[in-house]
Structure formats: C-alpha cells, structure tokens
Design a protein around this motif. Sequence first.
Motif, PDB file in Angstrom:
ATOM      1  N   ARG A  50       0.852  -1.060   0.017  1.00  0.00           N
ATOM      2  CA  ARG A  50      -0.066  -0.100   0.036  1.00  0.00           C
ATOM      3  C   ARG A  50       0.936   1.414  -0.026  1.00  0.00           C
ATOM      4  N   GLN A 103     -12.996   2.830   2.599  1.00  0.00           N
ATOM      5  CA  GLN A 103     -12.210   2.850   1.392  1.00  0.00           C
ATOM      6  C   GLN A 103     -12.750   2.140   0.382  1.00  0.00           C
TER       7      GLN A 103
ATOM      8  N   HIS B  29     -11.339  -7.044  12.742  1.00  0.00           N
ATOM      9  CA  HIS B  29     -11.827  -6.044  11.611  1.00  0.00           C
ATOM     10  C   HIS B  29     -13.180  -5.730  11.764  1.00  0.00           C
ATOM     11  N   SER B  94     -11.982  -7.645   4.426  1.00  0.00           N
ATOM     12  CA  SER B  94     -12.370  -6.834   5.907  1.00  0.00           C
ATOM     13  C   SER B  94     -10.819  -6.069   6.109  1.00  0.00           C
ATOM     14  N   SER B  95     -11.204  -5.072   6.987  1.00  0.00           N
ATOM     15  CA  SER B  95     -10.158  -4.103   7.123  1.00  0.00           C
ATOM     16  C   SER B  95     -10.715  -3.587   8.576  1.00  0.00           C
ATOM     17  N   ASN B 104      -5.530   2.433   5.397  1.00  0.00           N
ATOM     18  CA  ASN B 104      -5.605   0.951   5.878  1.00  0.00           C
ATOM     19  C   ASN B 104      -5.838   0.108   4.786  1.00  0.00           C
ATOM     20  N   THR B 105      -5.263  -1.396   5.063  1.00  0.00           N
ATOM     21  CA  THR B 105      -5.379  -2.248   3.962  1.00  0.00           C
ATOM     22  C   THR B 105      -6.509  -3.193   4.143  1.00  0.00           C
ATOM     23  N   ILE B 106      -6.881  -3.454   3.159  1.00  0.00           N
ATOM     24  CA  ILE B 106      -8.314  -4.325   2.918  1.00  0.00           C
ATOM     25  C   ILE B 106      -7.734  -5.754   2.476  1.00  0.00           C
ATOM     26  N   TYR B 107      -7.970  -6.695   3.161  1.00  0.00           N
ATOM     27  CA  TYR B 107      -7.682  -7.968   3.258  1.00  0.00           C
ATOM     28  C   TYR B 107      -8.675  -8.973   2.721  1.00  0.00           C
TER      29      TYR B 107
END
Lengths: 117, 117
Positions: A50, A103, B29, B94-95, B104-107
């Motif tokens: 990211r 997001q 999350h 989810s994040s 933030n990162t979405i997994y």
Amino acid sequence: AQKVTQAQTEISVVEKEDVTLDCVYETRDTTYYLFWYKQPPSGELVFLIRRNSFDEQNEISGRYSWNFQKSTSSFNFTITASQVVDSAVYFCALSEAYSGGYQKVTFGTGTKLQVIP
Amino acid sequence: DTGVSQDPRHKITKRGQNVTFRCDPISEHNRLYWYRQTLGQGPEFLTYFQNEAQLEKSRLLSDRFSAERPKGSFSTLEIQRTEQGDSAMYLCASSLPFLGRSGNTIYFGEGSWLTVV
C-alpha cells in the motif's frame, strides 16, 4: 471518478528475467492510496503493498520493488530475477481517502504474468 | 488460519435457484466488503458494512442481491432467482477502521466461485 489502467494484459518471461508491470491511475483527490495485489490460480487476492499519495518514496521488498511517480500518475511494479512461483495475475488498485468514510477500492483489469522455467 | 474465510468455495446452481455465501472476516476487523469478479476483470465493489450497518451499496447490487451482517461479525450474501450473468467469483474482504491519512489495508478471502447453469 477513479480509474486504474493496466495496459499489459499478459506478459511472459523466462525465469530469472526482470519484469515490470505498469499501472496508471486517475483520481481527482489529492489524498489517495495505491495497492498491488497478487492473485494466484487459487483465487485469493494477496496484498503486496500500500502506498499513500503523500509518500513518493520508492520501496523495495526482496525481489519486489515499486516506483511511484505522481507526475505521471504511475505506480509500477518490478519483479527482479523472476521465479515460477511469481506466475499469477497482478492487480493494481486505487482507493480515495474519504469515499463516504470508507475505502472503496477500484481495481485495474490485471496483468497475467507467466514465468517460464 | 486467521485470514478472511469464505464458504462455500465453489457453488454450481441452476438458473432460478437461490444461493447464499458466508464470509468470516479477520476477527478484529469491523469493516467488511463484498466484491464481485468476472473472468478477465478486476474485482468490483458491491457493498460495505461497518459493524452490522450496511453503509454503501453499489448499483451493481440488484434487488435480487441481499447482504447481511447481523451481529457485526460474519456476513452473508444471498442471490435470489439466480441468472447466468451472476456467474462470477464473489470476494469478501475486511479491514480495520479507516485511519485518515494513514489509510488501511483491505484483506481479501479466497472467494466463492458461482456458476449458474
């Protein structure tokens, strides 16, 4: 509206060659986030990196490196000394900062990388 | 395994039948997303939950689609009266809460493949 373009549909390289995957994005926001995901045949999207729009430092992680250039709206991904395990579809993605407080990620159409042994 | 898990991984159904997919996000999350991915395309956003509240729905989510997250933990995506055009992979992600400039990162999970025959 945000848009991500991955012009390379498929790339084939011989093992140990270096390969660069291109990504060009469009957004009207001044704050945004860029991502790269790897999707192997199993289907899971594996997070790779990211990048925040206010941080233009390039990043290296092992054989992977990323070149972020705001001036050309590009976020290219280079794999050095490619390996067969790198074969997958790679997605570049963009998320704006305040899309309704969450997001919402927009993906490119992906680049299929085949590494030939 | 502490990642996002989805069930079933594959579903073949006859046109007109209803199907339901389940997603268990990463435990801490509170944000959960559903995306759809068709062959040769990147994932497309469908809907988003913050805890149990569904806060955003894409225009891609027709009236035949309904998503729930009753207790703010797992989520279900139901498709009623399936059509052949619904054939796709449905990805859950989810994040953690969005952190402003930090992002933030979405997994993502491994996805649920749907084939409507």
